[in-house]
Design an enzyme around this catalytic site. Structure first.
Site, PDB file in Angstrom:
ATOM      1  CD  GLU A  49      69.097  32.590  88.111  1.00  0.00           C
ATOM      2  OE1 GLU A  49      69.460  33.776  88.287  1.00  0.00           O
ATOM      3  OE2 GLU A  49      67.927  32.229  88.220  1.00  0.00           O
ATOM      4  CG  HIS A  50      75.024  31.487  86.970  1.00  0.00           C
ATOM      5  ND1 HIS A  50      76.113  32.022  87.618  1.00  0.00           N
ATOM      6  CD2 HIS A  50      74.276  30.865  87.915  1.00  0.00           C
ATOM      7  CE1 HIS A  50      76.035  31.719  88.911  1.00  0.00           C
ATOM      8  NE2 HIS A  50      74.926  31.029  89.104  1.00  0.00           N
ATOM      9  CG  ASP A  52      73.908  38.382  85.279  1.00  0.00           C
ATOM     10  OD1 ASP A  52      74.609  37.345  85.225  1.00  0.00           O
ATOM     11  OD2 ASP A  52      73.658  38.986  86.339  1.00  0.00           O
ATOM     12  CB  SER A  83      71.816  47.544 109.366  1.00  0.00           C
ATOM     13  OG  SER A  83      70.988  46.502 108.909  1.00  0.00           O
ATOM     14  CB  ALA A 140      66.927  34.119 100.758  1.00  0.00           C
ATOM     15  N   GLY A 141      69.378  34.470  98.252  1.00  0.00           N
ATOM     16  CA  GLY A 141      69.480  34.567  96.806  1.00  0.00           C
ATOM     17  C   GLY A 141      68.399  35.438  96.197  1.00  0.00           C
ATOM     18  CG  LEU A 142      64.980  35.739  97.722  1.00  0.00           C
ATOM     19  CD1 LEU A 142      63.829  35.776  98.705  1.00  0.00           C
ATOM     20  CD2 LEU A 142      64.531  35.120  96.397  1.00  0.00           C
ATOM     21  CB  SER A 144      69.210  41.007 100.774  1.00  0.00           C
ATOM     22  OG  SER A 144      70.422  40.273 100.849  1.00  0.00           O
ATOM     23  CG  ASP A 194      70.933  40.427  91.444  1.00  0.00           C
ATOM     24  OD1 ASP A 194      70.249  39.711  90.690  1.00  0.00           O
ATOM     25  OD2 ASP A 194      71.832  39.993  92.184  1.00  0.00           O
TER      26      ASP A 194
END
Length: 408
Positions: A49-50, A52, A83, A140-142, A144, A194
């Site tokens: 994490e963090h 990249d 949307s 959600a940090g996923l 999107s 991502d």
């Protein structure tokens, strides 16, 4: 505690395509059917994490939860977007309005920014009408946002005949365009993990992404065979990467790298010596996280390759501690989700994504999934917080066009 109502189901390809196609028909009844439906997944990062944007190594998997785009090209440069999200109203404008600092709504910048990036790179992109439907949880940090960018990129690539999605090199170009959309048009200074996860992953594999070279390796990741599962805990705590905190950390890392005469922290010739030279306590903590997280990620990959699943949890725990204490991107909700999961028997747990809210992941035995969810939900209730949401993460494949049979 009953947790079924807290679970976030993934749509089947046919369900997602139907939702996007129906929305398209309602919004643009004069057009008939869209040219097709394209889908791209959200992601979780198992570890790394963090790092990249620091040239490090990440290990994401694609989620079965996807964003679906029904799209039809136009003969002019007009764009019409709608949307299924309630706070994302229909938008109409010209392609020329999609640009850095263009003053367009942020969701439009994510959706159409890739068109700007492809056009800038020499591809003849025109206008289009598009409807977006998604089961990737927002905020959600996923990822999107990357799921939306990549689904739009796949759609534009297909309808305008660029053929980029047909090859690994072409998909890498799409990844770059989607990163540019987020960095330049949206103004979020994120790395490229991502988008790579959304477009380059393989089913039942994690993606080892070397962010310094761009090299990717597919790492087998079949937890079910081990009786294990990854539980994703959406804390529903606010998550945003454009409020300054993310950018501040990135800028600090880039400053330290420049002072050391390298482009990224991954390229430090002697990381330990750099830590010794640093006099700013905050810089020491931030750099220490990046260095140690890259080491943990490489060890995680090695353990997976050797099938030593029992040792993964300790690395996840150490990663969360580093993100919480050194990088300071956790929050009480994330910490509670992690601690409650471990207390319920999880082998390891950590926050995932950019932080400041969002989601945590826990490595649990499949038989203990419901008990772990109940324990986390109870911990949130005890704190007086909004109840969390849950999903089970299985390693899905990359984004693609939904087949005609599934789209009908």
């Amino acid at each position: 505690m009953e947790t079924d109502s807290m679970k976030i189901p993934a749509w089947t390809a046919s369900e997602g395509a139907h939702r996007a196609r129906e929305l398209f028909g309602e919004a643009f009844p004069e057009l008939g059917r869209p040219s097709g439906v394209w889908a791209s997944p959200g992601r979780i990062n198992l570890i790394g994490e963090h790092v990249d944007y620091n040239g490090g190594v990440c290990l994401p998997i694609a989620l079965p939860h996807r964003t679906y785009v029904a799209l039809r090209p136009r003969e002019d440069t007009r764009i019409r977007l709608i949307s299924d999200e309630g706070d994302a109203p229909r938008w109409e404008g010209d392609l020329s309005a999609v640009k850095p600092d263009g003053g367009i709504p942020s969701w439009v910048a994510y959706a159409a920014g890739v068109a700007w990036a492809l056009q800038r790179d020499g591809y003849a992109v025109g206008g289009f009408d598009a409807a977006v439907a998604s089961c990737v949880p927002l905020g959600a940090g996923l990822s999107s946002s990357a799921a939306l960018e990549c689904a739009m990129g796949l759609a534009l690539d297909d309808v305008y005949g660029f053929g980029l999605a047909a090859s690994p090199a072409g998909r890498a170009e799409l990844v770059a365009a989607c990163i540019s959309a987020e960095n330049d048009v949206v103004g979020a200074p994120t790395g490229g993990m991502d988008q790579a996860a959304s477009l380059l992953t393989t089913k039942d594999h994690a993606l080892r992404l070397d962010c310094l070279t761009g090299a990717t390796t597919q790492v087998p990741f079949d937890l079910a065979a081990q009786g294990l599962a990854i539980l994703v805990i959406d804390t529903q705590a606010k998550h945003s990467l454009v409020d300054g905190q993310y950018g501040q950390r990135r800028a600090l890392c880039e400053r330290v790298a420049a002072e050391e005469g390298v482009e990224t922290l991954r390229q430090l010739p002697d990381p330990a010596a750099t830590l010794t030279r640093l006099t700013d306590p905050e810089a020491v903590r931030r750099v220490r996280h990046v260095i140690s997280e890259i080491e943990r990620t490489e060890e995680f990959v090695e353990l997976l390759t050797k099938g030593r699943y029992g040792e993964l949890g300790a690395l996840m725990d150490a990663s969360h501690a580093s993100l919480r204490d050194d990088y300071e991107v956790s929050c009480p909700e994330l910490d509670t989700a992690v601690e409650a999961s471990r207390a319920a028997g999880a082998w390891g747990a950590r926050m995932t994504g950019g932080g400041f809210g969002g989601s945590a992941i826990a490595l649990v035995e499949e038989r203990n999934l419901d008990a772990t969810m109940a324990a986390v939900a109870q911990a949130f209730m005890d704190n007086g917080w909004r109840g969390p949401r849950f999903l089970q993460a299985t390693a899905a494949g990359a984004g693609c066009r939904v087949s005609k049979e599934e789209a009908l």
